[in-house]
Design an enzyme around this catalytic site. Sequence first.
Site, PDB file in Angstrom:
ATOM      1  N   ASP A  68       0.818  -1.194   0.018  1.00  0.00           N
ATOM      2  CA  ASP A  68      -0.106   0.048  -0.156  1.00  0.00           C
ATOM      3  C   ASP A  68       0.755   1.208   0.148  1.00  0.00           C
ATOM      4  OD1 ASP A  68       0.908  -0.539   2.721  1.00  0.00           O
ATOM      5  OD2 ASP A  68      -1.012  -0.811   3.497  1.00  0.00           O
ATOM      6  N   GLU A 147      -9.653  -1.794   5.182  1.00  0.00           N
ATOM      7  CA  GLU A 147     -10.203  -1.380   6.519  1.00  0.00           C
ATOM      8  C   GLU A 147     -11.397  -1.985   6.616  1.00  0.00           C
ATOM      9  OE1 GLU A 147      -8.486   0.354   8.454  1.00  0.00           O
ATOM     10  OE2 GLU A 147      -7.991   2.667   7.762  1.00  0.00           O
TER      11      GLU A 147
HETATM   12  C1  GLP Z   1      -0.428   0.407   8.467  1.00  0.00           C
HETATM   13  C2  GLP Z   1      -0.025  -0.502   7.137  1.00  0.00           C
HETATM   14  C3  GLP Z   1      -0.422  -1.770   7.307  1.00  0.00           C
HETATM   15  C4  GLP Z   1       0.198  -2.130   8.579  1.00  0.00           C
HETATM   16  C5  GLP Z   1      -0.303  -1.676   9.892  1.00  0.00           C
HETATM   17  C6  GLP Z   1       0.251  -2.263  11.261  1.00  0.00           C
HETATM   18  O1  GLP Z   1      -1.603   0.948   8.567  1.00  0.00           O
HETATM   19  N1  GLP Z   1      -0.851   0.069   6.208  1.00  0.00           N
HETATM   20  O2  GLP Z   1       0.142  -2.562   6.273  1.00  0.00           O
HETATM   21  O3  GLP Z   1       0.051  -3.585   8.989  1.00  0.00           O
HETATM   22  O4  GLP Z   1      -0.386  -0.224   9.817  1.00  0.00           O
HETATM   23  O5  GLP Z   1       1.156  -1.302  11.794  1.00  0.00           O
HETATM   24  P1  GLP Z   1       2.029  -1.536  12.909  1.00  0.00           P
HETATM   25  O6  GLP Z   1       3.097  -2.705  12.402  1.00  0.00           O
HETATM   26  O7  GLP Z   1       2.806  -0.239  12.996  1.00  0.00           O
HETATM   27  O8  GLP Z   1       1.021  -1.963  14.249  1.00  0.00           O
END
Ligand code: GLP
Length: 248
Positions: A68, A147
């Site tokens: 993404d 989402e």
């Molecule tokens: C973001 C990304 C996701 C990721 C998620 C979790 O929003 N788009 O791909 O898995 O956050 O993030 P974290 O690993 O910092 O908890």
Amino acid sequence: MASVRIFDTPAVLARALAGHIGRALAAQPALVLGLATGRTPIPLYRELVRRHADGRADFSRATTFNLDEFLGVSADDPRSYRAFMKKHFFDHVNLTPRRIHFLNGAVRPGRDVQRECDRYERAIERAGGIDVQILGLGMNGHIGFNEPARALVARTHATRLKPATRRANAPLFGNRVGAVPREALSMGMATILHAKRIVLLATGSTKARCVERMLAGPVTPRLPASFLQLHRHVEIWLDRAAESNLEV
Ligand code: GLP
């Protein structure tokens, strides 16, 4: 049934997964990797970089596709996911630049957005599909930027970010939630589920409840990660803190 692996700490998990990927690369040098951003995979990238420096991971023939990117943020913007990947991974391994694939967040609004999403889907297809997709887990159960919603979108698409997701991403934008884009581009749920293997990483107690719902709850678009229950070769790699709600 997803296979669940539990490690004492995020560092031990990262080392084990880097070893795994290193061996997969040795067996299949032209491996196609799906990559994720977020805090969770940072130790994995650190370990992969270390293995590469030690001569134990050769990425020269590998291909990568990131999940993404924020809309309205260009590749060279230091707040982009592309810049995140450069900093933590791309700049330190021997990937061939033309085999690094990213969604272009700087695409003009309107018809070009759909064109960009279609381009990405075709590029994944041309590469022969994703062999191993690495995923993180959003606090609200999102994967990529799919989402929670009444319905999910199958393919790569533009999506509106939830307030909680914008808050979670604020550190990239100087801790200013208002500066986090409202929209992003993301692989869709089918794009993700078509990967041959999926490895989802979750560490820390804040993910425990979500991990439990993802594995034991119903398959629902209200918790996009629950769709992973439909995949044949999905592995959930957790540290002890993230598995604390599971009965294993
Ligand atoms: C973001 C990304 C996701 C990721 C998620 C979790 O929003 N788009 O791909 O898995 O956050 O993030 P974290 O690993 O910092 O908890």
